[in-house]
Design an enzyme around this catalytic site. Structure first.
Site, short mmCIF file in Angstrom:
data_model
loop_
_atom_site.label_atom_id
_atom_site.label_comp_id
_atom_site.label_asym_id
_atom_site.label_seq_id
_atom_site.Cartn_x
_atom_site.Cartn_y
_atom_site.Cartn_z
N ALA A 106 0.81 -1.23 0.00
CA ALA A 106 0.00 0.00 0.00
C ALA A 106 0.84 1.27 0.00
O ALA A 106 0.36 2.33 -0.42
CB ALA A 106 -0.93 -0.01 1.22
N GLY A 135 -0.35 -8.27 -9.59
CA GLY A 135 0.25 -7.47 -10.65
C GLY A 135 1.75 -7.41 -10.53
O GLY A 135 2.41 -6.64 -11.25
N GLY A 158 0.84 -9.63 -16.23
CA GLY A 158 1.95 -8.69 -16.34
C GLY A 158 1.47 -7.27 -16.54
O GLY A 158 2.25 -6.34 -16.39
N ASN A 159 0.18 -7.11 -16.87
CA ASN A 159 -0.38 -5.77 -17.07
C ASN A 159 -1.90 -5.88 -16.98
O ASN A 159 -2.50 -6.71 -17.67
CB ASN A 159 0.05 -5.21 -18.42
CG ASN A 159 -0.25 -3.73 -18.57
OD1 ASN A 159 -1.38 -3.30 -18.41
ND2 ASN A 159 0.78 -2.96 -18.87
N HIS A 165 10.52 2.17 -19.39
CA HIS A 165 9.90 2.48 -18.12
C HIS A 165 10.77 3.48 -17.34
O HIS A 165 11.89 3.78 -17.74
CB HIS A 165 9.71 1.22 -17.27
CG HIS A 165 8.56 0.38 -17.71
ND1 HIS A 165 8.65 -0.52 -18.75
CD2 HIS A 165 7.28 0.29 -17.25
CE1 HIS A 165 7.48 -1.13 -18.91
NE2 HIS A 165 6.64 -0.66 -18.02
N HIS A 166 10.24 3.94 -16.22
CA HIS A 166 10.92 4.90 -15.36
C HIS A 166 12.23 4.34 -14.82
O HIS A 166 12.46 3.13 -14.83
CB HIS A 166 10.00 5.28 -14.19
CG HIS A 166 9.50 4.10 -13.43
ND1 HIS A 166 10.18 3.55 -12.36
CD2 HIS A 166 8.38 3.35 -13.58
CE1 HIS A 166 9.51 2.53 -11.88
NE2 HIS A 166 8.40 2.37 -12.60
N LYS A 192 12.44 1.29 -12.06
CA LYS A 192 11.94 -0.07 -12.28
C LYS A 192 13.10 -1.05 -12.16
O LYS A 192 14.18 -0.83 -12.72
CB LYS A 192 11.27 -0.19 -13.65
CG LYS A 192 10.62 -1.56 -13.87
CD LYS A 192 9.71 -1.56 -15.09
CE LYS A 192 9.11 -2.92 -15.36
NZ LYS A 192 8.25 -3.39 -14.23
#
Length: 279
Positions: free
Chosen positions: A11, A111, A137-138, A168-169, A172
């Protein structure tokens, strides 16, 4: 019908916050006018001990106001009397959660990416042991429709080279992304081959010509990119590119919430987002 009581695992992360918002939007606790009985309610929110989110109100942490649910590090207490858990965490944590979900008969929406073959086997076993698991995966609707198109194109364009590019950022930690692998598996299914024995993950130095029938992956990392994916079919004198650009993590959270609602009517087992969408 009563709301499903949902626990958000991880969370305190960015996806955790997005999942809190998605569940709140479908519950009587929502700030968007939804009423109780609409599908989901936020039962608990949990994260690893020592993370900064511990002790905070989940709604305040997610930026939607007080929800009266405190983020805790007590997983067993969080799962008590729950119906479902939405889990975007880490492979080891997801395997352990799947085993708990099996014992408690919970819905487990996963996820998490970067799972090993052994992790996937353990999660599948949890589905056989009593958990109703949806793993993808998504969870974006668009990506899963894209995967269906990739499978069709791979079958029809049987002689075309397939390359999958993802970005990706900078933070990751796994590569290729879970989405890239989802798309790779879709392409392999279209060709009726094994992705494990036909994928090329690294090219460096004098590689020689491209091996016919392989599926190539290229990984880019940088900045704050949520997720960009392209599947390129390169044939004689032409290229076809199928693309998806994620602009907000909310698309993954809304998909996970949809999967949770769908799983309510399913028997224990392991399912995918393609099952949820009827693809």
């Amino acid at each position: 019908m009563a709301d499903l009581k949902v626990v958000i695992a991880g969370a305190g992360g960015r996806m955790g916050a997005a999942n809190i918002r998605a569940v709140a939007a479908l519950s009587g606790l929502a700030v968007h006018g939804a009423v109780a009985g609409s599908g989901l309610s936020l039962h608990a929110a949990v994260d690893r001990p020592g993370t900064p989110a511990i002790g905070q109100d989940a709604g305040l942490f997610a930026g939607i106001g007080v929800l009266g649910v405190t983020i805790t590090d007590n997983l067993d207490a969080a799962l008590a009397d729950a119906d479902a858990v939405i889990d975007f965490t880490a492979p080891a944590a997801s395997v352990a959660l799947a085993q708990k979900a099996a014992k408690l008969g919970l819905i487990h929406v996963i996820g998490t990416t970067g799972c090993s073959e052994g992790d996937d086997v353990a999660i599948a076993e949890a589905g056989k042991a009593g958990a109703t698991i949806v793993k993808s995966g998504n969870f974006s609707m668009g990506v899963n429709v894209l995967a269906s198109l990739v499978k069709q194109a791979a079958a029809v364009l049987a002689q075309y080279d397939i390359e999958i590019l993802e970005m990706h950022h900078a933070k990751k930690v796994d590569a290729p992304s879970g989405t890239a692998l989802l798309l790779g598996h879709a392409a392999a299914e279209g060709r009726e081959i094994s992705l494990a024995s036909h994928s090329v993950r690294v090219r460096d130095g004098h590689t020689g010509p491209r091996e016919e029938g392989t599926i190539g992956f290229a990984t880019l990392r940088g900045g704050t990119v949520v997720g960009d994916h392209s599947v390129i079919f390169a044939g004689p004198s032409e290229r076809i590119e199928l693309n998806h650009r994620a602009e907000d993590r909310a698309i993954f959270a809304h998909g996970a919430a949809r999967a949770t609602l769908w799983a309510r009517d399913q028997k224990p087992g392991l399912y995918s987002m393609a099952d949820v969408l009827g693809l």
